[in-house]
Design an enzyme around this catalytic site. Structure first.
Site, mmCIF file in Angstrom:
data_model
loop_
_atom_site.group_PDB
_atom_site.id
_atom_site.type_symbol
_atom_site.label_atom_id
_atom_site.label_comp_id
_atom_site.label_asym_id
_atom_site.label_seq_id
_atom_site.Cartn_x
_atom_site.Cartn_y
_atom_site.Cartn_z
ATOM 1 N N CYS A 2 48.556 82.941 31.213
ATOM 2 C CA CYS A 2 49.649 83.069 30.236
ATOM 3 C C CYS A 2 49.272 82.438 28.897
ATOM 4 C CB CYS A 2 50.887 82.358 30.764
ATOM 5 S SG CYS A 2 51.380 82.938 32.384
ATOM 6 N N ARG A 27 43.715 86.767 26.766
ATOM 7 C CA ARG A 27 43.828 85.977 28.014
ATOM 8 C C ARG A 27 44.297 86.851 29.169
ATOM 9 N NH1 ARG A 27 44.517 80.294 26.406
ATOM 10 N NH2 ARG A 27 45.682 79.855 28.266
ATOM 11 N N TRP A 74 51.024 86.331 32.607
ATOM 12 C CA TRP A 74 50.117 86.900 33.609
ATOM 13 C C TRP A 74 50.768 86.523 34.938
ATOM 14 C CZ3 TRP A 74 47.034 85.422 37.743
ATOM 15 C CH2 TRP A 74 46.015 86.308 38.115
ATOM 16 N N ASN A 98 52.934 78.000 31.142
ATOM 17 C CA ASN A 98 51.662 78.485 31.689
ATOM 18 C C ASN A 98 51.299 77.535 32.820
ATOM 19 O OD1 ASN A 98 49.217 79.698 32.161
ATOM 20 N ND2 ASN A 98 48.136 78.537 30.582
ATOM 21 N N GLY A 99 51.083 78.079 34.019
ATOM 22 C CA GLY A 99 50.723 77.223 35.159
ATOM 23 C C GLY A 99 51.532 77.625 36.376
ATOM 24 N N GLU A 478 25.067 89.229 38.001
ATOM 25 C CA GLU A 478 25.834 89.322 36.757
ATOM 26 C C GLU A 478 26.053 90.776 36.362
ATOM 27 O OE1 GLU A 478 27.690 87.733 34.996
ATOM 28 O OE2 GLU A 478 27.652 88.585 32.979
ATOM 29 N N LYS A 482 29.732 92.431 35.768
ATOM 30 C CA LYS A 482 30.093 93.096 34.504
ATOM 31 C C LYS A 482 30.619 94.490 34.781
ATOM 32 C CE LYS A 482 30.318 90.593 31.770
ATOM 33 N NZ LYS A 482 30.220 89.392 32.501
ATOM 34 N N GLU A 485 34.100 94.523 36.757
ATOM 35 C CA GLU A 485 35.283 93.923 36.120
ATOM 36 C C GLU A 485 35.800 94.754 34.946
ATOM 37 O OE1 GLU A 485 35.075 90.165 34.072
ATOM 38 O OE2 GLU A 485 32.969 90.406 33.675
ATOM 39 N N HIS A 501 17.340 94.325 54.931
ATOM 40 C CA HIS A 501 18.182 93.551 55.881
ATOM 41 C C HIS A 501 19.612 94.063 55.871
ATOM 42 C CE1 HIS A 501 14.912 90.688 56.490
ATOM 43 N NE2 HIS A 501 14.704 90.783 55.185
ATOM 44 N N LYS A 601 41.194 85.975 30.662
ATOM 45 C CA LYS A 601 39.974 85.424 30.068
ATOM 46 C C LYS A 601 39.672 84.040 30.622
ATOM 47 C CE LYS A 601 36.440 85.044 27.391
ATOM 48 N NZ LYS A 601 35.221 85.792 27.740
HETATM 49 C C1 AGP Z 1 33.063 86.992 33.368
HETATM 50 O O1 AGP Z 1 32.821 88.180 32.641
HETATM 51 C C2 AGP Z 1 34.500 86.844 33.797
HETATM 52 N N1 AGP Z 1 35.391 86.965 32.709
HETATM 53 C C3 AGP Z 1 34.742 85.619 34.652
HETATM 54 O O2 AGP Z 1 33.919 85.720 35.789
HETATM 55 C C4 AGP Z 1 34.436 84.258 33.973
HETATM 56 O O3 AGP Z 1 33.045 84.110 33.794
HETATM 57 C C5 AGP Z 1 34.930 83.131 34.905
HETATM 58 O O4 AGP Z 1 36.327 83.267 35.039
HETATM 59 C C6 AGP Z 1 34.588 81.728 34.390
HETATM 60 O O5 AGP Z 1 35.253 81.496 33.176
HETATM 61 P P1 AGP Z 1 34.791 80.206 32.294
HETATM 62 O O6 AGP Z 1 33.359 80.450 31.923
HETATM 63 O O7 AGP Z 1 35.724 80.197 31.117
HETATM 64 O O8 AGP Z 1 34.930 78.995 33.167
#
Ligand code: AGP
Length: 606
Positions: A2, A27, A74, A98-99, A478, A482, A485, A501, A601
């Site tokens: 949020c 976010r 969110w 937020n929380g 990674e 990418k 997501e 395996h 984010k």
């Molecule tokens: C990565 O593209 C994602 N947005 C997510 O995995 C992100 O790396 C993860 O939430 C960690 O966030 P931070 O680096 O702000 O701790």
């Protein structure tokens, strides 16, 4: 997660609140709302979906007033509906939050027994009724807020306005960040400095447990024990221009193309132009460190995984790595004198912060690699080695990842030089190779059309495998993250040596397999894996240097050439084609690249 904005000023506040919320869109959210004080009474507008829906509603039903709060939600408790959108209010207060309030059910039961009628499924609404109940008992807004906050369990950042009190806005933080902005005759609250960038660059960060009375010309900050305290005012470098998309279609593409510059900026704080390391003084001696533990989430954890290989191979230092959400509960024994490296772009990821606190409780020295120097993780660490990626708005992390790699490699070199793990000549070679990376990334970016061609084919796939060995195995992880997501295509990263395996059972003509395989000492091994996949009709995409592509000997569906470079720095280079592949595949799929569904984010809740 949020987003919160609060403004106590003398200008029409409604458009300023919506503009601040737009700067928090990155976010991730699924509803939004604002509340203002009009003639001493609270009024609010809320809407499901994106901010444009709220803006449309405000055109038809404008909100006046010069003081108010805003929120992008969110959803955690309750569906993303208008009824569950913030602000939540009674006739006496309005709250944005937020929380997660962990004891909200117990409080709600207590309040319902007193006759409070709830209109939503949210934990946040409990805060509004709790404060109102204390106001009904004759308390002042400050007293009612202070006593209510103490009764909450869990994490929160809140902003609160009070009917009949046009001069008072209250903010508080515990477990979720909240920034206090100083204007001229107006004051602000925001989830982060980005939200307030066009309004002010004078920002103080509330500490854990702080709550603040925000007036038009001053703020009175109280700590968790209600003692009045001062918090340092920082001048942020952020500006409205820095957080625009410029000529790019998406923030993610802009940030991919910013990598040469921001890697250069980050390196300039760590090495000299003549390839000498200039790291900050560590609060420990690498010689006596028995083990390094590296923790992070998502992309940050995959930067840490590359870091593991560097520390082990260059500094001969044992490294344990784990994702923060597992590490925080593992109760792992940790060696006296150990160092824990915490990697995080936002510096606010709840699991990473919790894992940091566990490591701290085990006597570890904490070294943070973060992109936000005033973040909660930075403030909880013994030393911060910042990435200078600048604001990263796209939910998919790109420039933060490659600048994390740059910092981690320099840290490994610092340890290696101190421990004698490599010769000074080898260290200089690697630093010299690092200096070439910005130009080499530019070369890869100039070739982006090669990736665009491939993306259309990948966008038709149901599943994709990414394979790598050694330093390139974390890049396979990674690359898969990418892709999944932002394009919503299922993808898995695997060590190439694991093909036989299990994963080889997945191979058929519908399965694209992306191999990250430079012409290094492991190339021949991976080339065999490529043959195995091609022999079974799999669609092989080979990312390698020209020699690796020429010598592959198997039928390739597609190849992407990357410049040759010192093996140690290859992860920074190979990150770029996998970022571009994910980006252009998402474009082909038509997904929301900068704000993918369900994602935030910064994950500031568990
Ligand atoms: C990565 O593209 C994602 N947005 C997510 O995995 C992100 O790396 C993860 O939430 C960690 O966030 P931070 O680096 O702000 O701790």
């Amino acid at each position: 997660m949020c987003g919160i904005v609060g403004i106590n000023g003398s200008r029409p506040v409604s458009p300023l609140l919506v503009d601040g919320l737009r700067r928090l869109e990155y976010r991730g959210y699924d509803s939004a709302g604002i509340a203002t004080l009009v003639g001493g009474q609270i009024d609010a507008r809320r809407a499901e979906g994106k901010l444009d829906r709220l803006a449309e509603k405000l055109v038809g039903e404008p909100l006046s007033g010069t003081m108010g709060i805003g929120h992008t939600r969110w959803a955690t408790h309750g569906k993303p509906t208008e009824a569950n959108a913030h602000p939540h209010r009674t006739d006496k207060v309005a709250v944005v939050h937020n929380g997660i309030i962990e004891n909200y059910r117990e409080l709600r039961n207590e309040l319902e027994k007193k006759g409070c009628v709830f209109a939503s499924e949210t934990d946040t609404e409990t805060i509004a009724h709790l404060i109102s109940d204390y106001l009904r008992q004759g308390m002042s807004p400050q007293e009612a807020a202070a006593i209510s906050l103490k009764r909450l369990e869990g994490a929160f950042a809140v902003a609160i306005i009070f009917a009949g009190h046009e001069d008072l806005l209250i903010g508080a933080r515990r477990g979720s960040p909240l920034a206090l902005g100083y204007g001229d005759g107006e004051m602000f609250l925001g989830s982060d400095a980005l939200a307030l960038a066009p309004l002010t660059n004078r920002i103080a960060y509330l500490e854990e447990g702080d709550w603040v009375e925000v007036y038009k010309d001053k703020a009175i900050i109280h700590d968790a024990g209600d003692k009045i305290v001062e918090r340092k005012i920082h001048i942020t470098a952020l500006s409205g221009a820095m957080i625009g998309k410029g000529q790019y279609r998406h923030f993610m593409l802009k940030e991919i193309f910013e990598q040469p510059a921001v890697i250069g900026d980050t390196l300039s704080t760590l090495v000299t132009p003549d390839d000498i390391l200039t790291m900050p003084q560590m609060p420990f001696d690498w010689k006596t460190v028995p083990r390094v533990t590296i923790i992070g989430c998502g992309t940050a954890s995959y930067a840490g995984l590359v870091g593991k290989y560097w520390f082990e191979q260059l500094a001969r230092l044992p490294v344990e790595i784990d994702i923060a959400s597992e590490f925080r509960y593992r109760e792992a024994p940790m060696p006296a004198g150990g160092v824990t490296i915490v990697v995080s772009q936002s510096g606010e990821t709840a699991d990473t912060l919790a894992a940091l606190n566990y490591a701290k409780s085990q006597g570890q020295k904490i070294l943070a690699v973060v992109n936000v120097p005033q973040s909660s993780i930075a403030r909880a660490s013994d030393i911060v080695v910042p990435t200078l990626a600048g604001p990263e708005i796209g939910v998919a992390s790109t420039k933060a990842y490659t600048t994390q790699l740059a910092v981690l490699l320099c840290l490994a070199l610092d340890a290696a030089q101190t421990r004698g793990g490599i010769t000074p000549q080898r260290s200089k070679e690697i630093i010299h190779a690092l200096h070439q990376i910005p130009a080499q990334i530019n070369a890869v970016l100039r070739d982006e059309h090669h990736v665009q061609e491939l993306a259309h084919h990948i966008s038709e796939a149901r599943d994709v495998l990414y394979m790598g060995r050694g330093l390139l195995f974390p890049l396979a992880m990674e690359g898969a993250l990418k892709l999944k997501e932002i394009s919503y295509i299922h993808a898995e990263g695997y060590p190439a040596g694991e093909m036989k395996h299990g994963p080889i059972a997945l191979i058929d003509e519908n399965m694209p397999v992306v191999f990250l395989a430079p012409s290094d000492n492991l190339y021949e091994k991976t080339a065999s894996n490529v043959q195995e996949v091609a022999a079974r009709g799999g669609k092989v995409i080979l990312i390698s240097d020209k020699m690796g592509i020429a010598n592959c000997g198997a039928k390739l569906f597609h190849s992407i050439a990357v410049p040759t470079a010192d093996n140690a720095v290859l992860p920074l280079l190979y990150a770029v084609p996998i970022q571009l592949l994910a980006y252009y595949t998402a474009i082909a799929k038509g997904t929301d690249v900068d704000m993918p569904r369900n994602l935030a984010k910064s994950v500031t809740v568990e």
